[in-house]
Design a protein around this motif. Structure first.
Motif, PDB file in Angstrom:
ATOM      1  N   TRP A   7       0.946 -19.439  -6.527  1.00  0.00           N
ATOM      2  CA  TRP A   7       0.840 -20.169  -7.782  1.00  0.00           C
ATOM      3  C   TRP A   7      -0.359 -21.099  -7.716  1.00  0.00           C
ATOM      4  O   TRP A   7      -1.112 -21.234  -8.654  1.00  0.00           O
ATOM      5  CB  TRP A   7       2.119 -20.955  -8.059  1.00  0.00           C
TER       6      TRP A   7
ATOM      7  N   ARG B 288       2.291 -28.086 -16.434  1.00  0.00           N
ATOM      8  CA  ARG B 288       1.052 -27.568 -17.003  1.00  0.00           C
ATOM      9  C   ARG B 288       0.281 -28.752 -17.586  1.00  0.00           C
ATOM     10  O   ARG B 288       0.878 -29.779 -17.913  1.00  0.00           O
ATOM     11  CB  ARG B 288       1.334 -26.525 -18.094  1.00  0.00           C
TER      12      ARG B 288
ATOM     13  N   PHE C  89       7.282 -25.415 -13.408  1.00  0.00           N
ATOM     14  CA  PHE C  89       5.884 -25.706 -13.101  1.00  0.00           C
ATOM     15  C   PHE C  89       5.312 -26.597 -14.189  1.00  0.00           C
ATOM     16  O   PHE C  89       5.464 -26.296 -15.379  1.00  0.00           O
ATOM     17  CB  PHE C  89       5.074 -24.406 -13.037  1.00  0.00           C
TER      18      PHE C  89
END
Length: 141
Positions: free
Chosen positions: A42, A79, A77
């Motif tokens: 990632w 952003r 996650f």
């Protein structure tokens, strides 16, 4: 010293999983992959290990949940913007994923969920920077 994070997720189809995660902008790491699983980076410190369900089951004596039926965990996650949250979810849906529920907008945080083709849940969120959240809270007081 930094800590690397490896998240292990079961998969029924490694090729499909690889294509899905590459569509999200990740990087395939062949040196950490084999016939039983693939490594998806990632970023420099976060890795997803997509592992064949049968091999994944050798890691534990507990039953392996079917992520299409039971949520065991959700990996989220951050952003850099709401637009980036929308873009990564759109890319995931176009690559065979599904958005299981509408976007959540809490004012200080915007998030959307994305299920990969195996049913594993991912979250993507944009949190308003702390100083902006403080300014907003003070304005509402």
């Amino acid at each position: 010293m930094s800590t690397d994070v490896y998240v292990n997720l079961p998969s029924d189809d490694l090729d499909r999983a690889k294509e899905f995660y590459l569509a999200l902008g990740t990087t395939f790491r062949p040196e950490l992959s084999d016939d039983n699983g693939i490594c998806i980076a990632w970023d420099d410190n976060i890795f997803l290990m997509l592992i064949k369900r049968e091999f994944f089951a050798t890691f534990t004596d507990k039953p392996i949940a079917d992520p299409n039926v039971t949520l065991q965990t959700s990996v989220a996650f951050s952003r850099p913007s709401r637009e980036d949250v929308d873009a990564v979810v759109a890319a995931g849906v176009a690559a065979g994923g599904a958005e299981p529920r509408p976007a959540q907008d809490y004012g200080f945080m915007y998030s959307r969920d994305l299920d990969d083709p195996d049913g594993n849940s991912l979250g993507f969120l944009y949190a308003v920077p702390a100083e902006a959240a403080t300014d907003r809270a003070e304005a509402l007081a």
